[in-house]
Design a protein around this motif. Structure first.
Motif, mmCIF file in Angstrom:
data_model
loop_
_atom_site.group_PDB
_atom_site.id
_atom_site.type_symbol
_atom_site.label_atom_id
_atom_site.label_comp_id
_atom_site.label_asym_id
_atom_site.label_seq_id
_atom_site.Cartn_x
_atom_site.Cartn_y
_atom_site.Cartn_z
ATOM 1 N N ALA A 107 -52.684 -33.327 4.043
ATOM 2 C CA ALA A 107 -51.550 -34.093 4.558
ATOM 3 C C ALA A 107 -50.308 -33.238 4.781
ATOM 4 C CB ALA A 107 -51.228 -35.239 3.588
ATOM 5 N N PHE A 108 -50.078 -32.270 3.905
ATOM 6 C CA PHE A 108 -48.784 -31.589 3.915
ATOM 7 C C PHE A 108 -48.807 -30.123 4.337
ATOM 8 C CE2 PHE A 108 -48.309 -34.974 0.652
ATOM 9 C CZ PHE A 108 -47.393 -35.744 1.344
ATOM 10 N N TYR A 109 -50.011 -29.497 4.405
ATOM 11 C CA TYR A 109 -50.038 -28.057 4.614
ATOM 12 C C TYR A 109 -49.544 -27.652 5.994
ATOM 13 C CZ TYR A 109 -51.379 -23.807 2.173
ATOM 14 O OH TYR A 109 -51.343 -22.634 1.478
ATOM 15 N N LYS A 110 -49.768 -28.491 6.989
ATOM 16 C CA LYS A 110 -49.289 -28.114 8.322
ATOM 17 C C LYS A 110 -47.767 -28.068 8.365
ATOM 18 C CE LYS A 110 -49.355 -32.579 10.753
ATOM 19 N NZ LYS A 110 -49.924 -33.292 11.920
ATOM 20 N N TYR A 111 -47.103 -28.893 7.518
ATOM 21 C CA TYR A 111 -45.640 -28.844 7.445
ATOM 22 C C TYR A 111 -45.185 -27.600 6.700
ATOM 23 C CZ TYR A 111 -46.352 -33.640 8.901
ATOM 24 O OH TYR A 111 -46.758 -34.755 9.592
ATOM 25 N N LEU A 112 -45.973 -27.185 5.700
ATOM 26 C CA LEU A 112 -45.674 -25.946 4.994
ATOM 27 C C LEU A 112 -45.831 -24.754 5.926
ATOM 28 C CD1 LEU A 112 -45.043 -24.981 2.049
ATOM 29 C CD2 LEU A 112 -47.480 -24.524 1.827
ATOM 30 N N TYR A 113 -46.907 -24.764 6.717
ATOM 31 C CA TYR A 113 -47.092 -23.715 7.718
ATOM 32 C C TYR A 113 -45.900 -23.649 8.677
ATOM 33 C CZ TYR A 113 -52.056 -22.436 7.011
ATOM 34 O OH TYR A 113 -53.236 -21.918 6.532
ATOM 35 N N GLN A 114 -45.387 -24.796 9.036
ATOM 36 C CA GLN A 114 -44.375 -24.893 10.090
ATOM 37 C C GLN A 114 -43.044 -24.281 9.699
ATOM 38 O OE1 GLN A 114 -44.193 -28.847 11.602
ATOM 39 N NE2 GLN A 114 -42.737 -28.368 13.213
ATOM 40 N N ILE A 115 -42.735 -24.278 8.400
ATOM 41 C CA ILE A 115 -41.444 -23.761 7.940
ATOM 42 C C ILE A 115 -41.327 -22.274 8.296
ATOM 43 C CG2 ILE A 115 -39.970 -23.328 5.940
ATOM 44 C CD1 ILE A 115 -41.380 -25.727 4.583
ATOM 45 N N ASN A 116 -40.344 -21.946 9.083
ATOM 46 C CA ASN A 116 -40.034 -20.552 9.476
ATOM 47 C C ASN A 116 -41.100 -19.884 10.330
ATOM 48 O OD1 ASN A 116 -37.619 -20.622 8.010
ATOM 49 N ND2 ASN A 116 -38.553 -19.756 6.166
ATOM 50 N N ILE A 117 -42.141 -20.601 10.758
ATOM 51 C CA ILE A 117 -43.262 -19.923 11.421
ATOM 52 C C ILE A 117 -42.839 -19.185 12.693
ATOM 53 C CG2 ILE A 117 -44.076 -21.861 12.845
ATOM 54 C CD1 ILE A 117 -46.966 -20.964 11.955
ATOM 55 N N LYS A 118 -41.802 -19.667 13.349
ATOM 56 C CA LYS A 118 -41.348 -19.027 14.585
ATOM 57 C C LYS A 118 -40.667 -17.681 14.321
ATOM 58 C CE LYS A 118 -42.280 -22.370 17.636
ATOM 59 N NZ LYS A 118 -43.109 -22.211 18.830
ATOM 60 N N ARG A 119 -40.366 -17.387 13.058
ATOM 61 C CA ARG A 119 -39.775 -16.094 12.714
ATOM 62 C C ARG A 119 -40.778 -14.950 12.882
ATOM 63 N NH1 ARG A 119 -35.451 -15.675 8.742
ATOM 64 N NH2 ARG A 119 -34.419 -17.687 8.404
ATOM 65 N N ASN A 120 -42.070 -15.290 12.862
ATOM 66 C CA ASN A 120 -43.101 -14.254 12.848
ATOM 67 C C ASN A 120 -43.362 -13.685 14.235
ATOM 68 O OD1 ASN A 120 -44.204 -14.391 9.967
ATOM 69 N ND2 ASN A 120 -44.301 -16.538 10.587
ATOM 70 N N ARG A 121 -43.506 -12.364 14.280
ATOM 71 C CA ARG A 121 -43.963 -11.733 15.509
ATOM 72 C C ARG A 121 -45.405 -12.164 15.793
ATOM 73 N NH1 ARG A 121 -42.921 -6.987 18.182
ATOM 74 N NH2 ARG A 121 -40.762 -7.525 17.740
ATOM 75 N N PHE A 122 -46.218 -12.202 14.716
ATOM 76 C CA PHE A 122 -47.605 -12.638 14.845
ATOM 77 C C PHE A 122 -47.990 -13.529 13.666
ATOM 78 C CE2 PHE A 122 -47.927 -8.438 17.033
ATOM 79 C CZ PHE A 122 -48.304 -8.905 18.288
#
Length: 343
Positions: A107-122
């Motif tokens: 239920a919640f892991y995709k929201y955990l993934y989403q936090i700051n994910i755009k900061r990553n080059r890859f």
């Protein structure tokens, strides 16, 4: 450490226990944070607050996060390795009741993934199907990086609990709901109605969790099913060496390590007809893919395999599109070629 056009790199490794990296103690600077894994609150504090302070002290060119979360740090380049597939599984209500912990991850892991994910080059994932999911959910740049499989593993001979007079099918895994033990055990139940020359060996004791308890209660009366409990790595390899085939019905994996390990023994594999299994199997002459929800089909394939007349599938995995690394050495070459790391 030298990598990426022979440029010197200083590597600082942050771990919760130095015992995990004893072989690297003399090569890298190791910093230990033993409380990080004691609770999720401490984990969150470390990722989003402690790491921020550390990044200001260290001033890294590259911050490589190995465990799904993208920390809040100051650096030239960030990458994150995502290897928990739980958000991509559709749980039934019954499955949620049997495995509450996994249901929470689901239920919640995709929201955990989403936090700051755009900061990553890859964002680094293990397989092409995961790349597709991350691009669809988050629109991020991804690298598919295959895990390193130890093809030189040696094991010491031990006495194991299998009947050499019977055709033995082995499924080594911890009882999580998505591991789908029931389709294999149900296939064994079906098969036992018309033959008794086989046994199915599963690494369940029967009291590990609600799911394991339910499986044990449903199938303990069948002599063809052997519940051997958790095994050491050496014991697993002894079973690989002795059994007739591997069954792998899991509905969700980032890779499917037992498939890769068992391929070294050149024996038949019956695997779920799913993208992760096909990519893990790759080119292999002794595999049959089955519907992971159809115990009758699996029972039919097992019966044919026992009789020596199962027709194996011919499947060839396509190489993932770039950026792709077939091993971790190639992965670091890709990452370290980024201009803002080496300048």
């Amino acid at each position: 450490m030298k990598a990426g056009n022979n440029i010197e790199h200083e590597v600082i490794v942050l771990v919760h226990s130095k015992s995990l990296v004893t072989e690297f103690i003399n090569n890298f600077e190791i910093r230990e944070y033993p409380l990080v894994k004691t609770s999720w609150i401490r984990r969150v504090k470390f990722e989003y607050f402690t790491s921020k302070k550390l990044s200001k002290q260290i001033k890294p060119d590259l911050w490589f996060s190995l465990h799904d979360m993208t920390p809040n740090v100051d650096c030239k380049t960030q990458v994150v390795y995502c290897h928990n597939p739980s958000p991509f599984y559709k749980l039934t209500f019954k499955e949620k009741l049997l495995d509450i912990k996994f249901a929470l991850f689901n239920a919640f892991y995709k929201y955990l993934y989403q936090i700051n994910i755009k900061r990553n080059r890859f964002v680094i994932v293990q397989q092409n199907w995961l790349r597709d999911e991350f691009i669809k959910l988050f629109g991020v740049n991804t690298i598919v990086a295959y895990p390193l499989i130890n093809n030189d593993f040696s094991f010491s001979k031990e006495v194991i609990e299998n009947d050499v007079s019977k055709f033995s099918i082995f499924y080594p895994s911890f009882p999580r709901i998505f591991k789908n033990f029931e389709v294999l055990l149900e296939a064994g139940k079906i098969l036992s109605t018309y033959r008794n020359d086989f046994e199915i060996i599963v690494t369940i004791r029967g009291d590990e969790n609600k799911y394991a308890i339910s499986l044990f209660e449903r199938y303990k009366q069948y002599d063809c099913i052997k519940f051997v409990g958790k095994l050491t790595r050496n014991q697993v390899y002894n079973y690989y060496n002795e059994v007739a085939c591997l069954a792998f019905p899991s509905k969700l994996e980032t890779w499917g390590l037992p498939i890769s390990e068992f391929k070294q023994f050149n024996k038949p594999i019956l695997a779920a007809n799913l993208p992760y299994a096909k990519e893990t199997v790759g080119e292999y002459g002794c595999v049959k893919f089955f519907d992971s929800t159809n115990a009758y089909e699996l029972a039919e394939y097992l019966s044919k395999l026992i009789d020596g007349n199962l027709e194996f599938d011919r499947y060839k995995t396509l190489v993932p599109a770039a950026p792709f690394a077939s091993n971790w050495a190639q992965l670091f070459d890709i990452i370290l070629q980024q201009k803002d790391i080496n300048t």
